[in-house]
Design a protein around this motif. Structure first.
Motif, PDB file in Angstrom:
ATOM      1  N   ALA A   1       0.843  -1.193   0.000  1.00  0.00           N
ATOM      2  CA  ALA A   1       0.000   0.000   0.000  1.00  0.00           C
ATOM      3  C   ALA A   1       0.875   1.239   0.000  1.00  0.00           C
ATOM      4  O   ALA A   1       1.962   1.254   0.588  1.00  0.00           O
ATOM      5  CB  ALA A   1      -0.929   0.004   1.219  1.00  0.00           C
ATOM      6  N   TYR A   2       0.397   2.297  -0.660  1.00  0.00           N
ATOM      7  CA  TYR A   2       1.156   3.544  -0.777  1.00  0.00           C
ATOM      8  C   TYR A   2       0.192   4.637  -1.202  1.00  0.00           C
ATOM      9  O   TYR A   2      -0.970   4.375  -1.566  1.00  0.00           O
ATOM     10  CB  TYR A   2       2.282   3.398  -1.817  1.00  0.00           C
ATOM     11  N   THR A   3       0.657   5.857  -1.148  1.00  0.00           N
ATOM     12  CA  THR A   3      -0.112   7.000  -1.637  1.00  0.00           C
ATOM     13  C   THR A   3       0.561   7.552  -2.886  1.00  0.00           C
ATOM     14  O   THR A   3       1.674   7.163  -3.235  1.00  0.00           O
ATOM     15  CB  THR A   3      -0.199   8.108  -0.578  1.00  0.00           C
ATOM     16  N   SER A   4      -0.109   8.485  -3.535  1.00  0.00           N
ATOM     17  CA  SER A   4       0.494   9.127  -4.709  1.00  0.00           C
ATOM     18  C   SER A   4       1.787   9.828  -4.325  1.00  0.00           C
ATOM     19  O   SER A   4       2.789   9.764  -5.036  1.00  0.00           O
ATOM     20  CB  SER A   4      -0.492  10.123  -5.325  1.00  0.00           C
TER      21      SER A   4
ATOM     22  N   ASP B   1      -1.696   5.140 -15.800  1.00  0.00           N
ATOM     23  CA  ASP B   1      -2.007   4.197 -14.732  1.00  0.00           C
ATOM     24  C   ASP B   1      -1.623   4.823 -13.389  1.00  0.00           C
ATOM     25  O   ASP B   1      -0.466   5.212 -13.185  1.00  0.00           O
ATOM     26  CB  ASP B   1      -1.218   2.903 -14.946  1.00  0.00           C
ATOM     27  N   PRO B   2      -2.557   4.933 -12.439  1.00  0.00           N
ATOM     28  CA  PRO B   2      -2.218   5.564 -11.156  1.00  0.00           C
ATOM     29  C   PRO B   2      -1.425   4.659 -10.222  1.00  0.00           C
ATOM     30  O   PRO B   2      -0.891   5.132  -9.223  1.00  0.00           O
ATOM     31  CB  PRO B   2      -3.596   5.885 -10.561  1.00  0.00           C
ATOM     32  N   PHE B   3      -1.353   3.373 -10.533  1.00  0.00           N
ATOM     33  CA  PHE B   3      -0.645   2.451  -9.652  1.00  0.00           C
ATOM     34  C   PHE B   3       0.848   2.454  -9.968  1.00  0.00           C
ATOM     35  O   PHE B   3       1.253   2.625 -11.122  1.00  0.00           O
ATOM     36  CB  PHE B   3      -1.221   1.045  -9.777  1.00  0.00           C
ATOM     37  N   SER B   4       1.639   2.276  -8.940  1.00  0.00           N
ATOM     38  CA  SER B   4       3.090   2.351  -9.066  1.00  0.00           C
ATOM     39  C   SER B   4       3.617   1.202  -9.908  1.00  0.00           C
ATOM     40  O   SER B   4       3.222   0.042  -9.733  1.00  0.00           O
ATOM     41  CB  SER B   4       3.737   2.312  -7.691  1.00  0.00           C
ATOM     42  N   ALA B   5       4.525   1.528 -10.828  1.00  0.00           N
ATOM     43  CA  ALA B   5       5.165   0.518 -11.665  1.00  0.00           C
ATOM     44  C   ALA B   5       6.543   0.133 -11.134  1.00  0.00           C
ATOM     45  O   ALA B   5       7.268  -0.614 -11.784  1.00  0.00           O
ATOM     46  CB  ALA B   5       5.291   1.037 -13.098  1.00  0.00           C
ATOM     47  N   ARG B   6       6.910   0.653  -9.960  1.00  0.00           N
ATOM     48  CA  ARG B   6       8.192   0.312  -9.349  1.00  0.00           C
ATOM     49  C   ARG B   6       7.947  -0.642  -8.184  1.00  0.00           C
ATOM     50  O   ARG B   6       6.964  -0.509  -7.455  1.00  0.00           O
ATOM     51  CB  ARG B   6       8.908   1.567  -8.864  1.00  0.00           C
ATOM     52  N   TYR B   7       8.856  -1.581  -8.037  1.00  0.00           N
ATOM     53  CA  TYR B   7       8.677  -2.620  -7.031  1.00  0.00           C
ATOM     54  C   TYR B   7       9.933  -2.744  -6.181  1.00  0.00           C
ATOM     55  O   TYR B   7      11.048  -2.524  -6.656  1.00  0.00           O
ATOM     56  CB  TYR B   7       8.346  -3.960  -7.691  1.00  0.00           C
ATOM     57  N   SER B   8       9.747  -3.093  -4.928  1.00  0.00           N
ATOM     58  CA  SER B   8      10.869  -3.283  -4.021  1.00  0.00           C
ATOM     59  C   SER B   8      11.569  -4.591  -4.343  1.00  0.00           C
ATOM     60  O   SER B   8      11.053  -5.442  -5.087  1.00  0.00           O
ATOM     61  CB  SER B   8      10.379  -3.298  -2.576  1.00  0.00           C
TER      62      SER B   8
ATOM     63  N   ASN C   1       6.945   9.264  -5.066  1.00  0.00           N
ATOM     64  CA  ASN C   1       8.148  10.063  -5.331  1.00  0.00           C
ATOM     65  C   ASN C   1       9.401   9.450  -4.710  1.00  0.00           C
ATOM     66  O   ASN C   1      10.513   9.870  -5.039  1.00  0.00           O
ATOM     67  CB  ASN C   1       7.962  11.479  -4.781  1.00  0.00           C
ATOM     68  N   PHE C   2       9.218   8.482  -3.816  1.00  0.00           N
ATOM     69  CA  PHE C   2      10.334   7.936  -3.068  1.00  0.00           C
ATOM     70  C   PHE C   2      10.478   6.443  -3.376  1.00  0.00           C
ATOM     71  O   PHE C   2       9.745   5.895  -4.189  1.00  0.00           O
ATOM     72  CB  PHE C   2      10.131   8.203  -1.568  1.00  0.00           C
ATOM     73  N   SER C   3      11.425   5.820  -2.719  1.00  0.00           N
ATOM     74  CA  SER C   3      11.730   4.423  -3.003  1.00  0.00           C
ATOM     75  C   SER C   3      10.525   3.525  -2.736  1.00  0.00           C
ATOM     76  O   SER C   3       9.828   3.684  -1.718  1.00  0.00           O
ATOM     77  CB  SER C   3      12.906   3.959  -2.139  1.00  0.00           C
ATOM     78  N   PRO C   4      10.255   2.552  -3.610  1.00  0.00           N
ATOM     79  CA  PRO C   4       9.159   1.615  -3.339  1.00  0.00           C
ATOM     80  C   PRO C   4       9.417   0.745  -2.120  1.00  0.00           C
ATOM     81  O   PRO C   4       8.497   0.108  -1.612  1.00  0.00           O
ATOM     82  CB  PRO C   4       9.088   0.777  -4.627  1.00  0.00           C
ATOM     83  N   GLU C   5      10.651   0.724  -1.638  1.00  0.00           N
ATOM     84  CA  GLU C   5      10.939  -0.001  -0.407  1.00  0.00           C
ATOM     85  C   GLU C   5      10.180   0.600   0.779  1.00  0.00           C
ATOM     86  O   GLU C   5       9.949  -0.066   1.781  1.00  0.00           O
ATOM     87  CB  GLU C   5      12.443   0.040  -0.101  1.00  0.00           C
ATOM     88  N   ALA C   6       9.808   1.886   0.653  1.00  0.00           N
ATOM     89  CA  ALA C   6       9.116   2.560   1.753  1.00  0.00           C
ATOM     90  C   ALA C   6       7.611   2.305   1.732  1.00  0.00           C
ATOM     91  O   ALA C   6       6.911   2.738   2.653  1.00  0.00           O
ATOM     92  CB  ALA C   6       9.380   4.064   1.695  1.00  0.00           C
ATOM     93  N   TYR C   7       7.097   1.617   0.710  1.00  0.00           N
ATOM     94  CA  TYR C   7       5.679   1.280   0.714  1.00  0.00           C
ATOM     95  C   TYR C   7       5.414   0.259   1.827  1.00  0.00           C
ATOM     96  O   TYR C   7       6.300  -0.473   2.247  1.00  0.00           O
ATOM     97  CB  TYR C   7       5.255   0.655  -0.617  1.00  0.00           C
ATOM     98  N   PHE C   8       4.180   0.202   2.266  1.00  0.00           N
ATOM     99  CA  PHE C   8       3.809  -0.844   3.207  1.00  0.00           C
ATOM    100  C   PHE C   8       3.811  -2.190   2.490  1.00  0.00           C
ATOM    101  O   PHE C   8       3.288  -2.326   1.371  1.00  0.00           O
ATOM    102  CB  PHE C   8       2.418  -0.590   3.790  1.00  0.00           C
ATOM    103  N   HIS C   9       4.402  -3.210   3.120  1.00  0.00           N
ATOM    104  CA  HIS C   9       4.426  -4.570   2.578  1.00  0.00           C
ATOM    105  C   HIS C   9       4.116  -5.561   3.693  1.00  0.00           C
ATOM    106  O   HIS C   9       4.620  -5.417   4.809  1.00  0.00           O
ATOM    107  CB  HIS C   9       5.799  -4.924   1.989  1.00  0.00           C
ATOM    108  N   THR C  10       3.324  -6.549   3.396  1.00  0.00           N
ATOM    109  CA  THR C  10       3.144  -7.686   4.291  1.00  0.00           C
ATOM    110  C   THR C  10       2.814  -8.907   3.443  1.00  0.00           C
ATOM    111  O   THR C  10       2.340  -8.777   2.304  1.00  0.00           O
ATOM    112  CB  THR C  10       2.044  -7.427   5.335  1.00  0.00           C
ATOM    113  N   THR C  11       3.064 -10.077   3.999  1.00  0.00           N
ATOM    114  CA  THR C  11       2.846 -11.330   3.275  1.00  0.00           C
ATOM    115  C   THR C  11       1.622 -12.034   3.827  1.00  0.00           C
ATOM    116  O   THR C  11       1.444 -12.133   5.052  1.00  0.00           O
ATOM    117  CB  THR C  11       4.072 -12.255   3.396  1.00  0.00           C
TER     118      THR C  11
END
Length: 805
Positions: A136-139, A544-551, A143-153
């Motif tokens: 999960a992330y916001t718009s 596309d509003p969804f991020s195309a960058r991945y951690s 602007n920052f690293s996708p590593e900073a998005y929320f991630h859970t398994t």
């Protein structure tokens, strides 16, 4: 050879600065300097941080394991990345479910209000079994690293496909080694951390030895807690390489090369030298400059900025722990050329957390019995208002993973790159073993919320803006058949409806137009177009509003195990029963507020055509009883002119003509429409300023259904299916509060008894209640919460449900 930057990407945050109290403790001279003058490093860091706040998202998922076809529920919390206080910068969170190849299988936009939001996904029945990543992330966060998005398994079991499935247990293990600070340098004593994991990614007990090229043992080691540990090691001079031989508990061995050894460079060591202080030691080879810089930073806050003068290749200083923020701090070493060469992490547990007290009214329940839970929040003993979410789900052999608490995530796991096994331990355990375990974790993990290359470089404009008022639709304008951007072209966006909403935007230097859609919920058909009289060569592409960058992926091995075959079959049966008997309850949605006012407000004239004589030609309708609109016929066909009553004149250009809110620039087409399909006509009889456009009045036609009634649109109009924010699906659970309900023969085999994303506590305890189902067993109650002052916390307890006698 020059030393490389640390193995882990470097990171931090923003805001105020605080110089630590430093004590000289060795052959070095530590010189504090103004925060904006340390070779420009700190000033650039503060400049980077002042450009905008850093956001974090946390998602409380209702449980860690699902069956295909079930509903995943979640609550979103938005906070600032420094103090974890609720942050209302964004009104939309983008939530995705990614498969093992990081391909999105589900995507949704969730509305955020007052820094919280709620949403859900119905997992497709065809979704293959496996481990999936929810991010999960916001718009603004894009602007920052996708590593900073929320991630859970999360784990998904496809019960229909689990029959006969099996996987062999394997003792395969992985060993990784991490030099303290980032590098091994010849002749310099280092501390090398290691992490040994089994095939499931869990820490494994092991011991080992390090061999040089000649096969001589130069170091030995043994795991401490969770497969981690460390050992002291000094690489010898000369072109030697080193190999670690790891022996697992079952006597299996794993061989792994140690990281490369550099001929020249720096080594950074950190030692916990007392209850209130840390000792940092810098060692360098003789060829390195004697001046270095140390920067300490904790989640957007600078804590330490000092110039260190090395004496005989060594410098040392003492740092007060009290000057550091709670959670993870970063100590970054820069050489004389202002290049980051080493980084070391340190973890300081939070002394306070939001205390959530939750008590059930009984120790044990029977099936279909009411459960009442009293919930309160304190800090630490004083009542403190907070926003909470609560889930109650059944425990069995398939759902053994404990959920991560919001405080654990915000202060620990969100600051690290890899998976953290049992994060609760680092907040609850005390003593030397706990201190050693936390330090080993810091040595084997690390990353940062930015890259130093971006910090030290000249500022660049942010590519993504916040969305404070709902989702923003972006589109790219180019010249047809080329990639050349079209600038300064007004573009219109509308969605056919009986509610007249229109917006416009002008293309920027890159040809991008942005439309604020407000609280647009659910799927809609949107139409984008330009005025062909102004520019007929524009091609429109929705972005596309969804991020195309991945951690960097942290794969979690998955396999169905034959030992759980009975559990798979039972879950499959439960899922089938619930699908059959739940009916439409899983598709109940909350009522949404509707803004029935047109974008132009109250019109000057309104005509409900059924109240007048019905004509078969629209020209007759306008001429007969719409005095505010003058019909003219010229060489190119019809023109409509609005009478400006205020200035007592007729506007000489066509007004903005709308059909169900969609602009129609070809007046001949609208005049050819059957007026019997039109229910209402609104007129604004003066010039109207709307965004960057000026209309010579407005003539708005509305059909009975609001669906354009098969009106032939211009072929240049782009028609897109667009998903707004999620509609609020309501959680449904049966209530057995009457004798008839108690005796119902409908089976209730729910694994999720209760989900409530909106519990607000205050001075007094909050009461929530729900009912058990037909399944006896143990149920886990999980609460997550956040207070306005940034304190966060989690709490869980187990309910026992026995069969009714």
């Amino acid at each position: 050879m020059e030393p490389t930057i640390c193995k882990h990407p470097l990171s931090i945050g923003t805001c105020a600065a605080l110089l630590l109290s430093l004590a000289i403790a060795g052959p070095a001279v530590a010189q504090t300097a103004p925060l904006d003058s340390l070779g420009g490093i700190t000033g650039k860091l503060l400049r980077y941080n002042r450009r905008g706040p850093q956001e974090k998202l946390f998602l409380h998922l209702d449980r860690p394991l699902y069956l295909s076809g079930e509903t995943m529920w979640f609550k979103a919390y938005a906070v600032d990345a420094t103090y974890s206080r609720p942050l209302t910068l964004s009104s939309v969170a983008y939530v995705e479910v990614l498969d093992a190849s990081q391909r999105p299988v589900l995507q949704g936009k969730v509305a955020l209000a007052k820094a919280t939001g709620q949403g859900s996904f119905v997992l497709p029945a065809s979704l293959p079994a496996g481990n999936y990543t929810v991010r999960a992330y916001t718009s603004w966060m894009k602007n920052f690293s996708p590593e900073a998005y929320f991630h859970t398994t999360v784990t998904v079991i496809n019960a229909a496909a689990a029959s006969g499935a099996s996987s062999k247990d394997s003792a395969a293990a992985d060993a990784r080694f991490f030099p303290e600070g980032g590098n091994l340098v010849r002749g310099l004593r280092s501390r090398v951390a290691f992490k040994i994991t089994d095939k499931a990614g869990h820490g494994a007990a092991a011991e080992g030895k390090v061999l040089n090229q000649s096969g001589t043992v130069v170091a030995t080691f043994r795991t401490a807690r969770l497969g981690m540990g460390s050992f002291a090691f000094t690489p010898a001079a000369g072109p030697d390489t080193y190999t670690a031989i790891v022996t697992l508990a079952n006597h299996q061995t794993v061989s792994h090369k140690l990281p490369a050894v550099f001929e020249q460079g720096y080594v950074l060591r950190l030692e916990d030298s007392g209850p209130e202080q840390l000792t940092l030691t810098v060692n360098a080879t003789g060829t390195q400059p004697a001046t270095v810089y140390l920067l300490g930073h904790s989640r957007q806050q600078v804590a330490l900025a000092t110039r260190l003068q090395l004496v005989e290749g060594q410098g040392q200083l003492v740092v007060s722990k009290r000057a550091l923020l709670d959670g993870v701090s970063h100590f970054t070493l820069f050489n004389a050329e202002q290049q980051p060469v080493c980084e070391r992490l340190y973890f300081r547990p939070a002394p306070q957390a939001l205390a959530i007290v939750a008590r059930a009214d009984k120790l044990q329940y029977t099936t279909r019995e009411k459960v009442t839970v009293q919930v309160s929040t304190t800090s630490p003993q004083t009542p403190l208002a907070a926003q909470l979410s609560m889930a109650v789900y059944r425990l069995d052999s398939l759902s053994r993973v404990a959920p991560v608490g919001i405080d654990r995530y915000l202060h620990l796991t969100s600051e690290l790159q890899g998976a953290v096994e049992n994060p609760n331990y680092y907040f609850t355990a005390t003593g030397p073993e706990a201190t050693e375990a936390a330090d080993n974790l810091m040595l084997t993990q690390g990353w940062s919320r930015f890259r130093w290359e971006e910090v030290l470089a000249a500022p660049k404009p942010f590519a993504y803006l916040p969305e404070p008022y709902g989702p923003v639709l972006q589109a790219q304008l180019t010249r047809a058949g080329t990639r050349q951007p079209r600038t300064n072209v007004i573009t219109y966006l509308a969605s056919p409806s009986r509610l007249t909403h229109l917006t416009n935007s002008t293309g920027d230097a890159q040809g991008v137009v942005r439309f604020e859609l407000g609280p647009l919920a659910g799927p809609r058909e949107v139409m984008l177009q330009t005025d062909p009289m102004q520019d007929s060569t524009v091609q429109i592409t929705v972005l596309d509003p969804f991020s195309a960058r991945y951690s960097t992926p942290s794969p979690m091995p998955f396999g169905l195990n034959s030992r759980f075959q009975t559990d798979y079959a039972k879950r499959h049966f439960q899922a089938q029963v619930q699908t059959v008997f739940a009916g439409t309850s899983r598709s109940r949605y909350a009522l949404e507020p509707v803004d029935s006012m047109a974008f132009f407000g109250k019109p000057d004239e309104t005509y409900l055509l059924d109240k007048y004589t019905r004509f078969k030609v629209l020209e007759e309708v306008l001429r007969e009883y719409v005095p505010g609109v003058v019909v003219r016929i010229r060489k190119d066909g019809f023109h409509l002119l609005v009478v400006d009553k205020i200035n007592k004149t007729v506007l000489q250009e066509n007004p903005m003509v709308l059909l169900d809110g969609v602009p129609v620039f070809n007046i001949n087409k609208i005049m050819a429409m059957n007026p019997l399909k039109i229910r209402k006509l609104d007129v604004v009889d003066s010039r109207y300023f709307h965004g960057s456009a000026i209309y010579n009045g407005i003539v708005s036609f509305t059909t009975y259904k609001g669906d354009l009634e098969d009106f032939p649109l211009d072929p240049r109009v782009l028609v897109e299916r667009y998903e707004g924010v999620q509609r609020q699906r309501e959680f449904y659970a049966p209530r057995y509060d009457t004798p008839q309900a108690q005796q119902s023969r409908l089976p209730d085999l729910r694994n999720l008894l209760y989900w409530n994303p909106n519990i607000s506590t205050g001075p007094d305890a909050k009461t929530v209640d729900f009912y058990t189902g037909d399944q006896a067993g143990r149920y886990l109650v999980v609460l997550q919460g956040l207070a306005a002052n940034g304190l966060s916390g989690s709490h869980s307890f187990v309910l026992e449900v026995k069969p009714a006698l």
